[in-house]
Design an enzyme around this catalytic site. Structure first.
Site, mmCIF file in Angstrom:
data_model
loop_
_atom_site.group_PDB
_atom_site.id
_atom_site.type_symbol
_atom_site.label_atom_id
_atom_site.label_comp_id
_atom_site.label_asym_id
_atom_site.label_seq_id
_atom_site.Cartn_x
_atom_site.Cartn_y
_atom_site.Cartn_z
ATOM 1 N N HIS A 142 0.797 -1.226 0.000
ATOM 2 C CA HIS A 142 0.000 0.000 0.000
ATOM 3 C C HIS A 142 0.832 1.280 0.000
ATOM 4 O O HIS A 142 0.284 2.367 -0.225
ATOM 5 C CB HIS A 142 -0.987 -0.016 1.171
ATOM 6 C CG HIS A 142 -2.344 0.516 0.806
ATOM 7 N ND1 HIS A 142 -3.474 0.265 1.536
ATOM 8 C CD2 HIS A 142 -2.741 1.320 -0.226
ATOM 9 C CE1 HIS A 142 -4.513 0.875 0.960
ATOM 10 N NE2 HIS A 142 -4.080 1.524 -0.094
ATOM 11 N N ASP A 148 -10.070 -0.761 3.565
ATOM 12 C CA ASP A 148 -8.879 -1.305 4.221
ATOM 13 C C ASP A 148 -9.229 -1.674 5.659
ATOM 14 O O ASP A 148 -10.097 -1.055 6.274
ATOM 15 C CB ASP A 148 -7.807 -0.177 4.218
ATOM 16 C CG ASP A 148 -6.384 -0.659 4.410
ATOM 17 O OD1 ASP A 148 -6.186 -1.674 5.088
ATOM 18 O OD2 ASP A 148 -5.473 0.014 3.900
ATOM 19 N N HIS A 168 -6.965 -1.166 7.768
ATOM 20 C CA HIS A 168 -6.091 -0.179 8.433
ATOM 21 C C HIS A 168 -6.250 1.194 7.785
ATOM 22 O O HIS A 168 -6.477 1.283 6.574
ATOM 23 C CB HIS A 168 -4.620 -0.592 8.263
ATOM 24 C CG HIS A 168 -4.327 -2.022 8.573
ATOM 25 N ND1 HIS A 168 -4.348 -3.009 7.606
ATOM 26 C CD2 HIS A 168 -4.003 -2.632 9.734
ATOM 27 C CE1 HIS A 168 -4.046 -4.176 8.170
ATOM 28 N NE2 HIS A 168 -3.838 -3.979 9.458
ATOM 29 N N ASP A 214 -3.732 3.385 7.526
ATOM 30 C CA ASP A 214 -2.437 3.772 6.933
ATOM 31 C C ASP A 214 -2.212 5.268 7.101
ATOM 32 O O ASP A 214 -1.845 5.985 6.161
ATOM 33 C CB ASP A 214 -2.363 3.316 5.464
ATOM 34 C CG ASP A 214 -2.463 1.799 5.354
ATOM 35 O OD1 ASP A 214 -2.135 1.115 6.339
ATOM 36 O OD2 ASP A 214 -2.884 1.296 4.291
ATOM 37 N N HIS A 249 4.070 0.968 4.278
ATOM 38 C CA HIS A 249 2.702 0.833 3.762
ATOM 39 C C HIS A 249 1.694 1.378 4.780
ATOM 40 O O HIS A 249 0.518 1.491 4.465
ATOM 41 C CB HIS A 249 2.368 -0.610 3.361
ATOM 42 C CG HIS A 249 2.294 -1.598 4.493
ATOM 43 N ND1 HIS A 249 1.797 -2.868 4.327
ATOM 44 C CD2 HIS A 249 2.662 -1.512 5.794
ATOM 45 C CE1 HIS A 249 1.855 -3.517 5.489
ATOM 46 N NE2 HIS A 249 2.383 -2.718 6.378
ATOM 47 N N ASP A 268 -7.425 -2.284 -0.499
ATOM 48 C CA ASP A 268 -6.403 -3.119 0.138
ATOM 49 C C ASP A 268 -7.021 -4.517 0.305
ATOM 50 O O ASP A 268 -8.165 -4.638 0.768
ATOM 51 C CB ASP A 268 -6.064 -2.488 1.502
ATOM 52 C CG ASP A 268 -4.941 -3.194 2.253
ATOM 53 O OD1 ASP A 268 -4.890 -4.439 2.226
ATOM 54 O OD2 ASP A 268 -4.148 -2.492 2.898
ATOM 55 N N ASP A 287 -6.686 -6.628 2.480
ATOM 56 C CA ASP A 287 -7.127 -6.955 3.839
ATOM 57 C C ASP A 287 -8.428 -6.258 4.255
ATOM 58 O O ASP A 287 -8.914 -6.468 5.372
ATOM 59 C CB ASP A 287 -6.009 -6.754 4.872
ATOM 60 C CG ASP A 287 -5.591 -5.302 5.051
ATOM 61 O OD1 ASP A 287 -6.442 -4.409 4.971
ATOM 62 O OD2 ASP A 287 -4.384 -5.077 5.298
ATOM 63 N N GLU A 345 -1.647 -4.741 -2.034
ATOM 64 C CA GLU A 345 -1.282 -5.676 -0.955
ATOM 65 C C GLU A 345 -1.474 -7.145 -1.314
ATOM 66 O O GLU A 345 -1.323 -8.005 -0.441
ATOM 67 C CB GLU A 345 -2.030 -5.350 0.357
ATOM 68 C CG GLU A 345 -1.616 -4.035 1.010
ATOM 69 C CD GLU A 345 -0.288 -4.107 1.785
ATOM 70 O OE1 GLU A 345 0.134 -5.208 2.190
ATOM 71 O OE2 GLU A 345 0.344 -3.049 1.943
#
Ligand code: ARG
Ligand code: MN
Ligand code: MN
Length: 306
Positions: free
Chosen positions: A96, A123, A125, A127, A140, A226, A228, A271
């Site tokens: 990412h 995502d 997260h 980030d 990332h 992303d 995830d 990712e």
């Protein structure tokens, strides 16, 4: 629609080798032919190549691969700015950290067109670390903070031609947020829809509200997906899996709504680590999600409400 596919095989921003194979895996899963079958005019521009990395150290000793990520960011930003000229760029990651480059390039394009850039960040997260707050040192974890102009990147990352207004950013699917990120997100005024909000209100309601804002402002919309964001049970090929992610149906609904809105002007698919995949299933799912975002439908027309 005219689209341009651009690979960004960066992997130095995370701690598991393998993301450099992401673009190849998405191509093997048929990203180009799938989009062509949907009637799009697809140009495959190959992969971005970074310039030489200049040695740089940072006061935060945890920070990893700063020279490499800085070089990638400059090269990806330039490619993103060029590719967003009268076409929709689709960037294939890569970890990412590549979004530092894609966002900086597309926000420069938006500034030139005098349109606001909105960002949908799908995502687990946010980030949203700076070089000073990251504890893992994996870069990332910083691209959204960089692109929104948070302090501390000056002299380390390329200078931004324009910044993304944090109030134009919507994160969807969060379920792993570090304390420093939590504070910074609130201070900056980023819209945060964590998994609890998705459970309570439904992904459709939350996304509808954001898309309405983008449409009213005549905004451009960058989507950063992303792997995830998705639940690990359907998308195992990522180094930073977090349980409790978006389901297959939630993800497709989000893509279908984005498609119907006609607002998306650029896309990251990031990712993907094919080394961690199971017979390509994550890559195939990502291509199917991209297809939904680019107009694939179960029925010819959107299903009518009853
Ligand atoms: N793009 C990602 N998968 N980022 C994960 C970041 C995780 C954590 N917040 C960190 O900074 O290390
Ligand atoms: Mn991410
Ligand atoms: Mn993530």
């Amino acid at each position: 629609m005219r689209c341009r596919i651009i690979g960004a095989p960066v992997q130095e921003g995370n701690s598991y080798p393998g993301c450099d194979m992401g673009p190849s895996s998405l191509r093997a899963a048929g990203i180009v032919s799938t989009l062509r079958q949907l009637g799009h005019d697809v140009e495959d521009l190959g992969v971005v190549v970074p310039g030489p990395a200049r040695p740089q150290a940072h006061g935060n000793a945890a920070v990893k691969a700063l020279p490499e990520i800085s070089a990638w960011t400059a090269a990806i930003s330039e490619a993103a700015f060029r590719a967003s000229d009268e076409a929709m760029p689709i960037f294939l990651g890569g970890d990412h950290s590549m979004a530092a480059g894609t966002l900086s390039g597309v926000v420069q394009r938006a500034a030139e067109l005098k349109r606001p850039l909105f960002v949908l960040w799908l995502d687990a997260h946010p980030d949203f670390h700076t070089l000073d707050t990251t504890e893992s040192g994996n870069l990332h974890g910083v691209p959204l903070a960089y692109a929104t102009g948070l302090p501390g990147f000056e002299g380390y990352f390329p200078e931004l031609a324009a910044t993304v207004d944090p109030k134009h950013v919507c994160t969807l699917g969060l379920r792993s947020v570090d304390p420093a990120e939590r504070r910074a997100l609130s201070e900056a005024g980023v819209t945060v829809h964590d998994m609890r909000a998705i459970d309570e209100h439904g992904i459709g309601t939350l996304l509808r509200a954001f898309l309405d804002r983008v449409a009213k402002a005549n905004g451009m919309l960058h989507v950063s997906l992303d792997v995830d964001f998705l639940d690990p049970s359907i998308a195992p090929a990522v180094g930073t899996t977090v349980p409790g992610g978006a389901t297959f149906r939630e993800a497709h609904l989000a893509m279908e709504m984005l498609s119907d809105s006609g607002l998306v002007t650029s896309l990251d698919i990031v990712e993907l680590n094919p080394f961690l995949d199971e017979r390509g299933r994550t890559a195939i799912l990502l291509v199917d999600l991209a297809a939904s975002l680019m107009g694939r439908r179960i029925m010819d027309r959107p299903t009518r409400s009853f």
